[in-house]
Design an enzyme around this catalytic site. Structure first.
Site, PDB file in Angstrom:
ATOM      1  N   LYS A  31      38.767  55.843  48.007  1.00  0.00           N
ATOM      2  CA  LYS A  31      38.503  56.217  46.613  1.00  0.00           C
ATOM      3  C   LYS A  31      38.498  57.738  46.476  1.00  0.00           C
ATOM      4  O   LYS A  31      38.420  58.466  47.475  1.00  0.00           O
ATOM      5  CB  LYS A  31      37.164  55.635  46.182  1.00  0.00           C
ATOM      6  CG  LYS A  31      35.958  56.170  46.971  1.00  0.00           C
ATOM      7  CD  LYS A  31      34.680  55.421  46.632  1.00  0.00           C
ATOM      8  CE  LYS A  31      33.510  55.976  47.418  1.00  0.00           C
ATOM      9  NZ  LYS A  31      32.256  55.208  47.164  1.00  0.00           N
ATOM     10  N   TYR A 261      31.478  89.093  38.793  1.00  0.00           N
ATOM     11  CA  TYR A 261      30.801  88.964  37.501  1.00  0.00           C
ATOM     12  C   TYR A 261      29.333  89.341  37.612  1.00  0.00           C
ATOM     13  O   TYR A 261      28.700  89.121  38.638  1.00  0.00           O
ATOM     14  CB  TYR A 261      30.872  87.515  37.018  1.00  0.00           C
ATOM     15  CG  TYR A 261      32.226  87.095  36.501  1.00  0.00           C
ATOM     16  CD1 TYR A 261      32.770  87.693  35.361  1.00  0.00           C
ATOM     17  CD2 TYR A 261      32.944  86.086  37.129  1.00  0.00           C
ATOM     18  CE1 TYR A 261      34.001  87.298  34.870  1.00  0.00           C
ATOM     19  CE2 TYR A 261      34.176  85.670  36.650  1.00  0.00           C
ATOM     20  CZ  TYR A 261      34.697  86.279  35.514  1.00  0.00           C
ATOM     21  OH  TYR A 261      35.911  85.879  35.031  1.00  0.00           O
TER      22      TYR A 261
HETATM   23  C1  LIG Z   1      31.846  54.731  48.465  1.00  0.00           C
HETATM   24  C2  LIG Z   1      31.495  53.345  48.820  1.00  0.00           C
HETATM   25  C3  LIG Z   1      31.668  52.897  50.125  1.00  0.00           C
HETATM   26  C4  LIG Z   1      32.016  53.829  51.267  1.00  0.00           C
HETATM   27  O1  LIG Z   1      30.828  54.464  51.654  1.00  0.00           O
HETATM   28  P1  LIG Z   1      30.850  55.604  52.783  1.00  0.00           P
HETATM   29  O2  LIG Z   1      29.443  55.980  52.942  1.00  0.00           O
HETATM   30  O3  LIG Z   1      31.687  56.677  52.209  1.00  0.00           O
HETATM   31  O4  LIG Z   1      31.442  55.004  53.992  1.00  0.00           O
HETATM   32  C5  LIG Z   1      31.450  51.566  50.390  1.00  0.00           C
HETATM   33  N1  LIG Z   1      31.060  50.732  49.409  1.00  0.00           N
HETATM   34  C6  LIG Z   1      30.845  51.125  48.143  1.00  0.00           C
HETATM   35  C7  LIG Z   1      30.400  50.149  47.124  1.00  0.00           C
HETATM   36  C8  LIG Z   1      31.044  52.452  47.801  1.00  0.00           C
HETATM   37  O5  LIG Z   1      30.824  52.856  46.554  1.00  0.00           O
END
Ligand SMILES: *Cc1c(COP(=O)(O)O)cnc(C)c1O
Length: 380
Positions: A31, A261
């Protein structure tokens, strides 16, 4: 010289994948554009380490992985954060869906009834909330969700291939962790009593894979760990990424000069300054202003002044470096780590990595150290 670059080591992703999956099946979570590393790069490396399924949050991420060929019939993709309205539309059959409510199931079923036979029976996972009060089905609604899913199975519309949970806490000593584990086991048992036969039950993400082996079930669903992030800070995984940027301008500045800045940063002594074309829009956290460091020509150099949107000034000290010299922001020997940046910014590594902007070029290599031009390819 080619601007800010995120170099991604695919062999490191594979090594992390092998380590985290152990004896279980691997659901590789790619993701947020593969945690910022590039979803295609991350998916490709995870596939060659034997991933059975890819995981993403949203439907549009899943559809894109299919469109690019990163997911296919051999390694499909699971999406778990959907809006019932999206499920009411026709979806590619290779998207597996994690359903957190009867409203989601009803929307999906109405679409499947409208287009009978399209893509065959839809594979779904039922998603139970084990205690985060975030996504997933509240335990009180779980029996009804299981019953509704079972009757949709009987009608030949779906098949429940998995039960999914997610842990808010992966500390095996804690009450909340133990309760979540128990809730998941109870949810799986309840699904079976409803007549469902999920063959892939999956609960553990990276932290639980490393620290709570009792949560591994049939498959592990890991993302951060593939990217080299050990959420506990013990750095048990292989670093995957290096962020770098060239020095594009060098100047001598006098004592008393302001930098950047505002009026907060005034030089107390003359120094050489370098300019890096990377700023907070590129993911250099602005909250790390005044703390962040980079490595240039083998030496740690402090950043000066507020990190700007597109650029930042670095203190080169008593001598200039040639324009074009590379600065390593993180991920090389002697350089700050991703974790250092997270600490300087008051956040977690995931936040820094996924914040790296679209202007930063992604380059995939086999190994960070090797970086040989032969193995180098532009990441998709
Ligand atoms: C992001 C996510 C994962 C992966 O988790 P990590 O800690 O990045 O391995 C797994 N399950 C769900 C529902 C998530 O949102």
């Amino acid at each position: 010289m080619s601007g800010p670059t995120l170099t991604v080591a695919t062999e490191a992703i594979r090594a992390n994948a092998r380590r985290l999956r152990g004896q279980q099946e691997l659901i590789a979570v790619v993701k947020a554009d593969g945690f910022g590393l590039g979803a295609t790069t991350m998916a490709g490396a995870a596939r060659s380490a034997g991933a059975a399924l890819l995981g993403v949050a949203t439907l549009s991420e899943a559809v894109e992985l299919l469109a690019t060929g990163a997911a296919d019939a051999r390694v499909p993709v699971l999406a778990w954060l959907t809006d019932p309205d999206e499920l009411a539309a026709a979806l590619p059959a290779l998207v597996e869906l994690a359903l957190p409510s009867r409203a989601h199931l009803a929307a999906l079923l109405s679409a499947l009834r409208r287009a009978p036979g399209a893509g065959g029976v839809r594979r779904v996972h039922l998603f139970v909330d084990t205690g985060m009060s975030r996504d997933g089905c509240p335990p009180a609604d779980w029996p009804a969700l299981c019953a509704a899913a079972r009757s949709a199975e009987r009608a030949g519309l779906i098949t429940v291939v998995g039960v999914m949970g997610h842990l808010g806490c992966a500390d095996p000593g804690s009450v909340d962790h133990d309760l979540a584990k128990h809730r998941f086991a109870a949810a799986v048992a309840r699904a079976r009593r409803a007549g469902l036969r999920p063959r892939r039950c999956h609960l553990a993400a990276t932290a639980a894979c490393l620290d709570a082996p009792g949560t591994r079930h049939d498959a592990v669903r890991v993302g951060a760990g593939l990217a080299g992030i050990d959420p506990s800070g013990q750095e048990r995984l292989t670093p995957v990424a290096r962020l770098s940027a060239p020095v594009v301008q060098v100047r001598r500045a006098l004592a008393g000069a302001l930098v950047g800045y505002g009026t907060g940063t005034r030089l107390s002594a003359p120094t050489w300054l370098g300019l890096l074309p990377i700023g907070y829009a590129d993911g250099l956290p602005r909250t790390a202003s005044g703390r962040g460091e980079v490595v240039i020509a083998g030496r740690r150099r402090p950043l000066l002044g507020a990190i700007s949107m597109d650029q930042v000034v670095v203190d080169l000290g008593g001598a200039p470096v040639p324009v074009g010299t590379e600065a390593t922001v993180f991920g090389a020997p002697g350089a700050p780590t991703l974790r250092d940046w997270a600490d300087w910014a008051g956040t977690i590594e995931h936040d820094v990595l996924t914040g790296i902007g679209r202007r930063v070029r992604r380059v995939a290599v086999d190994h960070l150290a090797g970086d040989s031009p032969l193995s180098q390819q532009e990441a998709a």
